[in-house]
Write a protein that holds these residues in place. Structure first.
Motif, PDB file in Angstrom:
ATOM      1  N   PRO A  86       0.908  -1.627   0.240  1.00  0.00           N
ATOM      2  CA  PRO A  86      -0.080   0.369  -0.137  1.00  0.00           C
ATOM      3  C   PRO A  86       0.917   1.806  -0.139  1.00  0.00           C
ATOM      4  O   PRO A  86       1.808   0.969   0.570  1.00  0.00           O
ATOM      5  CB  PRO A  86      -0.738   0.228   1.704  1.00  0.00           C
ATOM      6  N   TYR A  87       0.334   2.108  -0.901  1.00  0.00           N
ATOM      7  CA  TYR A  87       0.882   3.113  -0.565  1.00  0.00           C
ATOM      8  C   TYR A  87       1.327   4.373   0.954  1.00  0.00           C
ATOM      9  O   TYR A  87       2.584   4.627   1.281  1.00  0.00           O
ATOM     10  CB  TYR A  87       0.258   4.239  -1.453  1.00  0.00           C
ATOM     11  N   GLU A  88       0.682   4.000   1.943  1.00  0.00           N
ATOM     12  CA  GLU A  88       0.963   4.217   2.447  1.00  0.00           C
ATOM     13  C   GLU A  88       1.910   3.547   3.425  1.00  0.00           C
ATOM     14  O   GLU A  88       1.859   4.442   4.386  1.00  0.00           O
ATOM     15  CB  GLU A  88      -0.938   4.248   3.500  1.00  0.00           C
ATOM     16  N   ALA A  89       2.033   2.476   3.483  1.00  0.00           N
ATOM     17  CA  ALA A  89       3.132   2.066   3.628  1.00  0.00           C
ATOM     18  C   ALA A  89       4.728   2.580   3.666  1.00  0.00           C
ATOM     19  O   ALA A  89       5.085   2.900   4.919  1.00  0.00           O
ATOM     20  CB  ALA A  89       3.132   0.105   3.759  1.00  0.00           C
ATOM     21  N   VAL A 130       4.908   5.638   3.088  1.00  0.00           N
ATOM     22  CA  VAL A 130       4.981   6.608   3.126  1.00  0.00           C
ATOM     23  C   VAL A 130       5.023   6.631   4.798  1.00  0.00           C
ATOM     24  O   VAL A 130       5.988   7.622   5.133  1.00  0.00           O
ATOM     25  CB  VAL A 130       3.542   7.093   3.672  1.00  0.00           C
ATOM     26  N   ALA A 131       4.870   5.370   5.552  1.00  0.00           N
ATOM     27  CA  ALA A 131       4.865   5.592   7.135  1.00  0.00           C
ATOM     28  C   ALA A 131       6.242   5.607   7.304  1.00  0.00           C
ATOM     29  O   ALA A 131       7.402   6.035   7.999  1.00  0.00           O
ATOM     30  CB  ALA A 131       4.205   4.756   7.436  1.00  0.00           C
ATOM     31  N   ARG A 166       8.981   8.576   6.854  1.00  0.00           N
ATOM     32  CA  ARG A 166       8.650   9.998   7.535  1.00  0.00           C
ATOM     33  C   ARG A 166       9.508   9.455   8.677  1.00  0.00           C
ATOM     34  O   ARG A 166       9.552  10.414  10.022  1.00  0.00           O
ATOM     35  CB  ARG A 166       6.749   9.772   8.250  1.00  0.00           C
ATOM     36  N   TYR A 222       1.364  10.839  -5.946  1.00  0.00           N
ATOM     37  CA  TYR A 222       0.500   9.866  -4.657  1.00  0.00           C
ATOM     38  C   TYR A 222       0.946  10.989  -3.627  1.00  0.00           C
ATOM     39  O   TYR A 222       1.079  11.394  -2.760  1.00  0.00           O
ATOM     40  CB  TYR A 222      -0.307   9.395  -4.341  1.00  0.00           C
ATOM     41  N   PHE A 223       2.449  10.523  -3.296  1.00  0.00           N
ATOM     42  CA  PHE A 223       3.890  10.661  -2.705  1.00  0.00           C
ATOM     43  C   PHE A 223       4.520  12.146  -2.958  1.00  0.00           C
ATOM     44  O   PHE A 223       4.819  13.223  -1.914  1.00  0.00           O
ATOM     45  CB  PHE A 223       4.985   9.973  -2.360  1.00  0.00           C
ATOM     46  N   ILE A 236       2.087  14.214  -0.502  1.00  0.00           N
ATOM     47  CA  ILE A 236       2.372  14.127   0.811  1.00  0.00           C
ATOM     48  C   ILE A 236       3.336  14.868   1.025  1.00  0.00           C
ATOM     49  O   ILE A 236       3.015  15.307   2.109  1.00  0.00           O
ATOM     50  CB  ILE A 236       2.062  12.267   1.131  1.00  0.00           C
TER      51      ILE A 236
END
Length: 122
Positions: free
Chosen positions: A78-81, A83-84, A87, A106-107, A110
């Motif tokens: 997942p893209y969210e993983a 991004v996490a 960070r 997307y990135f 964010i």
């Protein structure tokens, strides 16, 4: 067509056609890297380009997102993983390599305040 002349200086590596379709976890990376280093030595142009790009990566977190062409073998990340994980180090300078334009934007959205976001196609 020129006759085949085996190169006996290369390491003896078991490799045959369609091996590129093996499941990732069954690929012998040690043997494959021996073959790659023996056959795919970088050209002067590639080494020069690598030397040009190296300073641009200084102080950046590398983000590599490979597309989902292997989704039958491994779960889609997942893209969210990504991004996490980006960070975690607390760095706001990135170098992004991806073959998915959708992920790149997307990135970028964010981290739109991140300085010096660079994109290098995969």
């Amino acid at each position: 067509m020129a006759p085949y002349i085996p190169d006996n200086s290369l390491p003896d590596v078991y490799f045959k056609h369609s091996w590129q379709f093996k499941w990732y976890k069954k690929v012998d990376l040690v043997d494959l890297s021996k073959l790659a280093m023996g056959v795919c030595t970088p050209s002067e142009a590639v080494l020069k380009k690598a030397a040009e790009l190296a300073p641009l990566t200084e102080g950046r977190t590398a983000i590599l997102y490979r597309g989902n062409d292997k989704q039958k073998e491994i779960r889609e990340t997942p893209y969210e993983a990504i991004v996490a994980m980006a960070r975690e180090p607390g760095i706001l300078k990135f170098i992004v390599q991806t073959d998915e334009e959708e992920f790149y934007f997307y990135f970028k959205n964010i981290f739109r305040t991140a300085s010096h976001l660079k994109r290098y196609p995969g």
